[in-house]
Write an enzyme that holds these catalytic residues in place. Structure first.
Site, mmCIF file in Angstrom:
data_model
loop_
_atom_site.group_PDB
_atom_site.id
_atom_site.type_symbol
_atom_site.label_atom_id
_atom_site.label_comp_id
_atom_site.label_asym_id
_atom_site.label_seq_id
_atom_site.Cartn_x
_atom_site.Cartn_y
_atom_site.Cartn_z
ATOM 1 N N GLU A 1 0.874 -1.177 0.000
ATOM 2 C CA GLU A 1 0.000 0.000 0.000
ATOM 3 C C GLU A 1 0.907 1.221 0.000
ATOM 4 O OE1 GLU A 1 -3.212 0.192 -0.186
ATOM 5 O OE2 GLU A 1 -3.631 -1.939 -0.047
ATOM 6 N N CYS B 1 -2.529 9.448 2.040
ATOM 7 C CA CYS B 1 -2.145 8.865 0.750
ATOM 8 C C CYS B 1 -3.218 9.103 -0.311
ATOM 9 C CB CYS B 1 -1.868 7.379 0.903
ATOM 10 S SG CYS B 1 -3.231 6.492 1.669
HETATM 11 P P1 NDP Z 1 8.075 4.975 4.846
HETATM 12 O O1 NDP Z 1 8.032 4.196 3.597
HETATM 13 O O2 NDP Z 1 9.249 5.823 5.115
HETATM 14 O O3 NDP Z 1 7.934 4.001 6.127
HETATM 15 C C1 NDP Z 1 6.878 3.075 6.259
HETATM 16 C C2 NDP Z 1 7.271 2.046 7.315
HETATM 17 O O4 NDP Z 1 8.352 1.244 6.836
HETATM 18 C C3 NDP Z 1 7.770 2.648 8.616
HETATM 19 O O5 NDP Z 1 7.324 1.888 9.719
HETATM 20 C C4 NDP Z 1 9.266 2.545 8.451
HETATM 21 O O6 NDP Z 1 9.954 2.570 9.676
HETATM 22 C C5 NDP Z 1 9.391 1.199 7.801
HETATM 23 N N1 NDP Z 1 10.652 0.952 7.134
HETATM 24 C C6 NDP Z 1 11.606 1.831 6.717
HETATM 25 N N2 NDP Z 1 12.634 1.188 6.098
HETATM 26 C C7 NDP Z 1 12.323 -0.123 6.118
HETATM 27 C C8 NDP Z 1 12.967 -1.303 5.629
HETATM 28 N N3 NDP Z 1 14.141 -1.254 4.989
HETATM 29 N N4 NDP Z 1 12.356 -2.491 5.819
HETATM 30 C C9 NDP Z 1 11.167 -2.576 6.434
HETATM 31 N N5 NDP Z 1 10.512 -1.491 6.933
HETATM 32 C C10 NDP Z 1 11.073 -0.291 6.770
HETATM 33 O O7 NDP Z 1 6.724 5.802 4.842
HETATM 34 P P2 NDP Z 1 6.290 6.954 5.828
HETATM 35 O O8 NDP Z 1 6.238 6.400 7.217
HETATM 36 O O9 NDP Z 1 7.130 8.161 5.599
HETATM 37 O O10 NDP Z 1 4.790 7.213 5.323
HETATM 38 C C11 NDP Z 1 4.483 8.041 4.263
HETATM 39 C C12 NDP Z 1 4.207 7.259 3.002
HETATM 40 O O11 NDP Z 1 3.221 6.263 3.238
HETATM 41 C C13 NDP Z 1 3.635 8.128 1.896
HETATM 42 O O12 NDP Z 1 4.285 7.872 0.670
HETATM 43 C C14 NDP Z 1 2.181 7.702 1.812
HETATM 44 O O13 NDP Z 1 1.599 7.925 0.557
HETATM 45 C C15 NDP Z 1 2.269 6.268 2.179
HETATM 46 N N6 NDP Z 1 0.976 5.800 2.644
HETATM 47 C C16 NDP Z 1 0.273 4.905 1.879
HETATM 48 C C17 NDP Z 1 -0.990 4.504 2.268
HETATM 49 C C18 NDP Z 1 -1.785 3.496 1.482
HETATM 50 O O14 NDP Z 1 -2.703 2.901 2.043
HETATM 51 N N7 NDP Z 1 -1.505 3.261 0.214
HETATM 52 C C19 NDP Z 1 -1.608 5.030 3.491
HETATM 53 C C20 NDP Z 1 -0.777 5.956 4.199
HETATM 54 C C21 NDP Z 1 0.458 6.311 3.794
HETATM 55 P P3 NDP Z 1 10.488 3.994 10.251
HETATM 56 O O15 NDP Z 1 9.316 4.907 10.308
HETATM 57 O O16 NDP Z 1 10.981 3.612 11.564
HETATM 58 O O17 NDP Z 1 11.535 4.464 9.264
#
Ligand code: NDP
Length: 524
Positions: free
Chosen positions: A253, A287
């Site tokens: 997602e 999003c």
């Molecule tokens: P990120 O992609 O930066 O992070 C998402 C999650 O992944 C966090 O818990 C993060 O941890 C974790 N993460 C980071 N690196 C890794 C890795 N190498 N392996 C596994 N997990 C990892 O997204 P954001 O938190 O900045 O959220 C914003 C984004 O989410 C936007 O692009 C938005 O559009 C999208 N989004 C999509 C939705 C949907 O339903 N399609 C809904 C809401 C948001 P940590 O935070 O600790 O870095």
């Protein structure tokens, strides 16, 4: 940059300040800078131990009947609702979001998701008989079995609704769930876990692992059977690759760039109100936010003027101390992103109609902003903003709006506004997005009945909708004989020239294009 901002800026490296993993995560209120609490930064060994406990606990949980699991999930819902004030207060402080949004878009959605799936699961997950069109002598059934442990990795913008949505789906289907929340908003996930435990539910069936990116990576490597990831496209690619390495299925997602098309007959007031709400709810950190507006020239100026007028009336501030409309920016990097897009747009000829600045002083705030005169040479129209910025572009026709709406690498949500809902429906069918709403915005993010997810680089797989419950399961096909079979099957050994001849006749009889008479002749 304050301590809050600089510590949170570390996100993306998966590490804290100076590239070092810090012992604890610190969660700050984005509206005030207050330190709200800490959470452990868990390493691979701890994560693996958590997944191992989840696996053991899943055996008993998965052995419950679907109704029994539903009853326990409703107990969780009731406990969440009983502690609504506490949950809303923490959401409002940890995310700086208005209390209305914490109530309606987070807690209410979770309560509804639990209620819906507890109700539909017995029927959705019941074994289903399917008819084999050729092998009529056999009876076939589909069974839906829990996969095992589902890893849920979530972002910071809806830190209750998004992770619990996926956790609920996993649990109702009989899996255990391990949640890795964003490092920016760990406390609300820990609160949900505290409420789960306090309701007397099996502790190891739902667990939370807190930490930075590497903790998420460790979760994928800890022996889970399915990963449900919500986050940005760049991280999504890394997560999908890591899942691919281990042959773990995953649901992605990812980001969105939702277009809103205002046709020449759109209702001005509803369209303008929808644009403002759809662009600024959760301070645009959604999003499925309205991220670009294509307004037909017949309505463009009136929709734009009215949207600007409504925007000027919005109240922005600390949601914990007042009933404001627009709250804070949770992750400070998003303020820089917004400023970069606005600067680029203005340099290329866009006009700033309202907003455009970060607020000085305490807290992380960015003014709700509208730009007009935008086009696809500007990053604000082509890249995800994830902040309170709405760019407008005037178009001369429905076809031009459609072409521009589809001119994107993302395809999560889209919106069409028109007085003629059939016309809207027809246009919606041609828009490249996972969901298209006609004369509405945002609501599908919390509608458990309908599948939610994207196409193109917005991801793959769906959450919500009955199918997503089945996607949480391994599908097993069980086939029995319809009549008692004895001796050998004609398809088995020995192969002979005679049997080959019969099968060849069978091929023509079953699959040649001729009519029934011709087919009978082929057999004879
Ligand atoms: P990120 O992609 O930066 O992070 C998402 C999650 O992944 C966090 O818990 C993060 O941890 C974790 N993460 C980071 N690196 C890794 C890795 N190498 N392996 C596994 N997990 C990892 O997204 P954001 O938190 O900045 O959220 C914003 C984004 O989410 C936007 O692009 C938005 O559009 C999208 N989004 C999509 C939705 C949907 O339903 N399609 C809904 C809401 C948001 P940590 O935070 O600790 O870095």
């Amino acid at each position: 940059m304050g301590q809050l901002a600089s510590e949170q800026m570390a996100k993306g490296n998966g590490q804290s300040l100076n590239g070092q993993s810090s012992a604890k995560l610190k969660s700050y209120a984005p509206a005030t800078g207050e330190l709200l609490g800490e959470a452990p930064n868990m390493g691979p060994d701890e994560v693996r131990a958590v997944v191992e406990r989840a696996r053991r606990a899943q055996e008993a949980w998965g052995a419950l009947s679907i109704e029994e699991r539903g009853e326990r999930m409703l107990r969780f819902r009731d406990a969440l609702v009983d502690r609504a004030d506490e949950v809303i207060d923490l959401l409002s402080r940890e995310c700086g979001k208005p209390r209305h949004e914490a109530l309606l878009h987070e807690l209410m959605v979770v309560a509804d998701v639990i209620t819906f799936f507890a109700k539909v699961a017995p029927q959705a997950l019941a074994p289903r008989e399917i008819s084999l069109h050729l092998l009529k002598h056999r009876r076939s059934f589909l069974h839906y079995s829990p996969r095992g442990v589902v890893g849920v990795i979530s972002p910071w913008n809806y830190p209750l609704q998004l992770p619990l949505r996926d956790v609920v789906l996993a649990l109702v289907a009989g899996n255990a769930a391990v949640l890795k929340p964003s490092e920016v908003t760990p406390l609300i996930a820990l609160k949900a876990k505290e409420i789960w435990d306090a309701a007397g539910l099996p502790e190891d069936v739902f667990q939370v692992v807190t930490g930075y990116g590497p903790t998420g990576a460790a979760l994928i490597d800890a022996g889970i059977q399915l990963c449900v990831f919500t986050g940005g496209v760049a991280t999504g690619k890394r997560v999908a690759a890591a899942c691919g390495e281990r042959l773990i299925p995953c649901v992605m997602e990812l980001g969105g760039k939702a277009p809103l098309i205002a046709l020449d007959d759109a209702d001005i007031e509803r369209t303008a109100q929808a644009i403002v709400f759809g662009g600024f709810t959760n301070a645009g950190q959604v999003c499925i936010s309205v991220e670009r507006v294509y307004a037909h020239q017949k309505v463009h100026d009136r929709v734009l003027d009215r949207a600007v007028e409504i925007t000027r009336s919005l109240r922005q501030g600390d949601p914990a101390s007042d009933f404001v409309d627009v709250g804070a920016i949770i992750f400070p990097h998003q303020i820089d992103v917004a400023e970069r897009h606005i600067k680029d747009a203005i340099e290329k000829g866009a006009q700033l109609k309202v907003g455009g600045k970060r607020r000085e002083g305490t807290g992380q705030f960015f003014e709700p902003t509208i730009l007009s005169g935008c086009n696809h040479d500007m990053t604000v129209m082509t890249q995800e903003i994830f902040g309170p910025v709405i760019p407008f572009m005037e178009v001369a026709s429905e076809e031009e709006a459609l072409r521009l709406a589809n001119d994107s690498h993302l395809g999560l949500n889209a919106y069409v506004f028109t007085a003629d809902r059939d016309r809207g429906h027809r246009l919606a069918e041609r828009v490249q997005a996972g969901s298209v709403l006609v004369n509405d915005v945002i609501t599908n993010g919390g509608t458990p009945d309908a599948p939610f997810g994207g196409i193109k680089q917005s991801g793959f797989g769906r959450v919500l909708g009955e199918d997503s419950l089945r996607d949480m399961c391994d599908v097993r096909h069980i086939s029995t004989d319809r009549v008692r079979m004895t001796g050998k099957d004609p398809l088995w050994y020995p192969y002979s020239e005679t049997s080959y001849g019969w099968f060849k006749k069978g091929l023509r009889a079953l699959f040649s294009g001729g009519g029934i008479v011709q087919r009978i002749r082929d057999i004879l």
